[in-house]
Scaffold this motif. Sequence first.
Motif, PDB file in Angstrom:
ATOM      1  N   ASP A   1      -1.922 -22.321   3.938  1.00  0.00           N
ATOM      2  CA  ASP A   1      -1.161 -21.209   3.091  1.00  0.00           C
ATOM      3  C   ASP A   1      -1.192 -19.756   3.614  1.00  0.00           C
ATOM      4  O   ASP A   1      -2.686 -19.002   3.642  1.00  0.00           O
ATOM      5  N   LEU A   2      -0.159 -19.223   3.944  1.00  0.00           N
ATOM      6  CA  LEU A   2      -0.160 -17.927   4.257  1.00  0.00           C
ATOM      7  C   LEU A   2       0.447 -16.779   3.427  1.00  0.00           C
ATOM      8  O   LEU A   2       0.920 -15.955   3.714  1.00  0.00           O
ATOM      9  N   THR A   3       0.387 -17.277   2.194  1.00  0.00           N
ATOM     10  CA  THR A   3       1.008 -16.493   0.976  1.00  0.00           C
ATOM     11  C   THR A   3       0.081 -15.625   0.567  1.00  0.00           C
ATOM     12  O   THR A   3       0.357 -14.332  -0.335  1.00  0.00           O
ATOM     13  N   THR A   4      -1.231 -15.796   0.830  1.00  0.00           N
ATOM     14  CA  THR A   4      -2.311 -14.852   0.226  1.00  0.00           C
ATOM     15  C   THR A   4      -2.877 -14.118   1.352  1.00  0.00           C
ATOM     16  O   THR A   4      -3.069 -14.250   2.594  1.00  0.00           O
ATOM     17  N   GLU A   5      -2.862 -12.667   0.847  1.00  0.00           N
ATOM     18  CA  GLU A   5      -3.614 -11.580   1.513  1.00  0.00           C
ATOM     19  C   GLU A   5      -4.863 -11.720   1.800  1.00  0.00           C
ATOM     20  O   GLU A   5      -5.783 -12.185   1.034  1.00  0.00           O
ATOM     21  N   ASP A   6      -5.231 -11.407   3.269  1.00  0.00           N
ATOM     22  CA  ASP A   6      -6.646 -11.319   3.411  1.00  0.00           C
ATOM     23  C   ASP A   6      -6.764  -9.690   4.153  1.00  0.00           C
ATOM     24  O   ASP A   6      -6.343  -9.482   5.277  1.00  0.00           O
ATOM     25  N   LYS A   7      -7.439  -9.005   3.307  1.00  0.00           N
ATOM     26  CA  LYS A   7      -7.435  -7.662   3.555  1.00  0.00           C
ATOM     27  C   LYS A   7      -8.074  -7.372   4.946  1.00  0.00           C
ATOM     28  O   LYS A   7      -8.092  -6.189   5.559  1.00  0.00           O
ATOM     29  N   LYS A   8      -9.225  -7.975   5.424  1.00  0.00           N
ATOM     30  CA  LYS A   8      -9.605  -7.971   6.636  1.00  0.00           C
ATOM     31  C   LYS A   8      -8.749  -8.152   8.098  1.00  0.00           C
ATOM     32  O   LYS A   8      -8.910  -7.548   8.984  1.00  0.00           O
ATOM     33  N   LEU A   9      -8.131  -9.482   7.821  1.00  0.00           N
ATOM     34  CA  LEU A   9      -7.240  -9.796   8.747  1.00  0.00           C
ATOM     35  C   LEU A   9      -5.735  -9.293   8.843  1.00  0.00           C
ATOM     36  O   LEU A   9      -5.390  -9.093   9.927  1.00  0.00           O
ATOM     37  N   ASP A  10      -5.259  -8.902   7.746  1.00  0.00           N
ATOM     38  CA  ASP A  10      -3.755  -8.615   7.748  1.00  0.00           C
ATOM     39  C   ASP A  10      -3.703  -7.305   8.284  1.00  0.00           C
ATOM     40  O   ASP A  10      -4.498  -6.284   8.047  1.00  0.00           O
ATOM     41  N   LYS A  11      -2.596  -7.051   9.100  1.00  0.00           N
ATOM     42  CA  LYS A  11      -2.216  -5.562   9.610  1.00  0.00           C
ATOM     43  C   LYS A  11      -0.965  -5.358   8.912  1.00  0.00           C
ATOM     44  O   LYS A  11      -0.110  -6.123   8.960  1.00  0.00           O
ATOM     45  N   ILE A  12      -0.967  -4.282   8.480  1.00  0.00           N
ATOM     46  CA  ILE A  12       0.342  -3.685   7.788  1.00  0.00           C
ATOM     47  C   ILE A  12       0.753  -2.289   8.577  1.00  0.00           C
ATOM     48  O   ILE A  12       0.006  -1.369   8.621  1.00  0.00           O
ATOM     49  N   VAL A  13       1.940  -2.238   8.879  1.00  0.00           N
ATOM     50  CA  VAL A  13       2.557  -0.986   9.450  1.00  0.00           C
ATOM     51  C   VAL A  13       3.719  -0.672   8.689  1.00  0.00           C
ATOM     52  O   VAL A  13       4.659  -1.661   8.294  1.00  0.00           O
ATOM     53  N   VAL A  14       3.875   0.754   8.285  1.00  0.00           N
ATOM     54  CA  VAL A  14       4.841   1.293   7.481  1.00  0.00           C
ATOM     55  C   VAL A  14       6.074   2.262   8.513  1.00  0.00           C
ATOM     56  O   VAL A  14       5.295   3.043   8.789  1.00  0.00           O
ATOM     57  N   ARG A  15       7.101   1.858   8.136  1.00  0.00           N
ATOM     58  CA  ARG A  15       8.080   2.844   9.016  1.00  0.00           C
ATOM     59  C   ARG A  15       7.980   4.220   8.406  1.00  0.00           C
ATOM     60  O   ARG A  15       8.278   4.048   7.002  1.00  0.00           O
ATOM     61  N   TRP A  16       8.000   5.213   9.179  1.00  0.00           N
ATOM     62  CA  TRP A  16       7.921   6.500   8.446  1.00  0.00           C
ATOM     63  C   TRP A  16       9.389   6.940   8.082  1.00  0.00           C
ATOM     64  O   TRP A  16      10.302   6.796   8.618  1.00  0.00           O
ATOM     65  N   VAL A  17       9.385   7.206   7.006  1.00  0.00           N
ATOM     66  CA  VAL A  17      10.703   7.832   6.157  1.00  0.00           C
ATOM     67  C   VAL A  17      10.282   8.977   5.516  1.00  0.00           C
ATOM     68  O   VAL A  17       9.395   9.230   4.616  1.00  0.00           O
ATOM     69  N   PRO A  18      11.030  10.051   5.801  1.00  0.00           N
ATOM     70  CA  PRO A  18      10.384  11.773   5.353  1.00  0.00           C
ATOM     71  C   PRO A  18      10.967  11.828   3.898  1.00  0.00           C
ATOM     72  O   PRO A  18      12.017  11.050   3.169  1.00  0.00           O
ATOM     73  N   THR A  19      10.032  12.609   3.320  1.00  0.00           N
ATOM     74  CA  THR A  19      10.338  12.795   1.764  1.00  0.00           C
ATOM     75  C   THR A  19      11.146  14.165   1.839  1.00  0.00           C
ATOM     76  O   THR A  19      10.731  15.056   2.627  1.00  0.00           O
ATOM     77  N   PRO A  20      12.235  14.125   1.087  1.00  0.00           N
ATOM     78  CA  PRO A  20      12.920  15.708   1.060  1.00  0.00           C
ATOM     79  C   PRO A  20      12.139  16.746   0.765  1.00  0.00           C
ATOM     80  O   PRO A  20      11.288  16.726   0.012  1.00  0.00           O
ATOM     81  N   VAL A  21      12.421  17.999   1.347  1.00  0.00           N
ATOM     82  CA  VAL A  21      11.606  19.097   1.025  1.00  0.00           C
ATOM     83  C   VAL A  21      11.480  19.439  -0.352  1.00  0.00           C
ATOM     84  O   VAL A  21      10.629  19.918  -0.834  1.00  0.00           O
ATOM     85  N   ASP A  22      12.638  19.410  -0.957  1.00  0.00           N
ATOM     86  CA  ASP A  22      12.660  19.829  -2.489  1.00  0.00           C
ATOM     87  C   ASP A  22      11.951  18.750  -3.392  1.00  0.00           C
ATOM     88  O   ASP A  22      10.842  19.229  -4.151  1.00  0.00           O
ATOM     89  N   ILE A  23      11.620  17.527  -2.842  1.00  0.00           N
ATOM     90  CA  ILE A  23      10.907  16.546  -3.603  1.00  0.00           C
ATOM     91  C   ILE A  23       9.326  16.990  -3.323  1.00  0.00           C
ATOM     92  O   ILE A  23       8.644  16.830  -4.263  1.00  0.00           O
ATOM     93  N   VAL A  24       9.080  17.323  -2.208  1.00  0.00           N
ATOM     94  CA  VAL A  24       7.603  17.677  -1.634  1.00  0.00           C
ATOM     95  C   VAL A  24       7.347  18.892  -2.575  1.00  0.00           C
ATOM     96  O   VAL A  24       6.219  19.004  -2.980  1.00  0.00           O
ATOM     97  N   ASP A  25       8.244  19.891  -2.584  1.00  0.00           N
ATOM     98  CA  ASP A  25       7.954  20.987  -3.766  1.00  0.00           C
ATOM     99  C   ASP A  25       7.699  20.447  -5.197  1.00  0.00           C
ATOM    100  O   ASP A  25       6.734  21.076  -5.749  1.00  0.00           O
ATOM    101  N   GLU A  26       8.317  19.293  -5.551  1.00  0.00           N
ATOM    102  CA  GLU A  26       8.443  18.974  -6.881  1.00  0.00           C
ATOM    103  C   GLU A  26       6.876  18.225  -7.033  1.00  0.00           C
ATOM    104  O   GLU A  26       6.229  18.226  -8.023  1.00  0.00           O
ATOM    105  N   MET A  27       6.393  17.553  -6.003  1.00  0.00           N
ATOM    106  CA  MET A  27       5.193  16.936  -5.903  1.00  0.00           C
ATOM    107  C   MET A  27       4.276  17.958  -5.998  1.00  0.00           C
ATOM    108  O   MET A  27       3.098  17.806  -6.724  1.00  0.00           O
TER     109      MET A  27
END
Length: 278
Positions: free
Chosen positions: A104-130
């Motif tokens: 079963d490969l539906t269950t996460e394993d925090k030690k073995l799984d590798k996660i990569v997220v593609r970078w998407v920029p946050t708009p400057v005005d939203i950064v200011d709101e944050m």
Amino acid sequence: MRTVRVGAVGFVVVALIGVACAQDKKPAVITITVPERGYKETVVKVDGDEVIGTGATRTFTTPALEAGKEYTFKIEALIEPNNYTKITRPREIKVKAGDAAKIDLTTEDKKLDKIVVRWVPTPVDIVDEMAKLAKIGKDDVIFDPGCGDAVMLIRPVKELGAKKGIGIDIDPKMVAEAKTKAKAEGVADKVVITEGDILNEKDMAGAAEATVVLVYIGDDLGARMSPVLQKLLKPGARVVSHRFKLGDWKPDRTVTVKGADGDDYVLHLWTVKEKEKK
């Protein structure tokens, strides 16, 4: 003639032994369960070769295996739940000839799984709101795990006079780009950016110095990072996330703001509480 007969009999015996050995060898069948289709169909590989198929179940038949021996097969699933997250999930399974095995490969394993997220920029005005939601001031140190081009560090330091910005990113090219941008914006002396992995607590050490964390990262990575943030951040520190939550850590406040582009943006705020004494 007698010699010929003996040779013929020997040949037949050898041939029969060979047939018997071949009959002893049997394949194993491995049934692999993977997450349902997300943004793309999950890709499954066994020992580096792709298993053809779609849906939640894939079947792999091994080569003929020698009876009595145990064999290890390396299985890997590439899961893409959305268009910006890739999860590589490696596993191993041991089988013998004739086995009907399941994994079963539906269950996460925090030690073995590798996660990569593609970078998407946050708009400057939203950064200011944050920054506004976090109430950033001149005494604040900002931390951005997965900082990309460092806009979430540069804006608070340059526009609000924040004391310092600390960022890490796993991509060396983005680290170089962020440093170049910080220099161009005149804040290189106050913005420290290094190569690092948000799933490595040592690389997340900057969180211990931070009074504010600004982050835009996927749900999967956010959930993995959440316990580390809660461990390292001091009471009173604020965390603001663009869009995504941090696992089961419930935000204290969620707001929707209108961007300059006319789109709605959801922001979440957490304030770190005093740790309960045991």
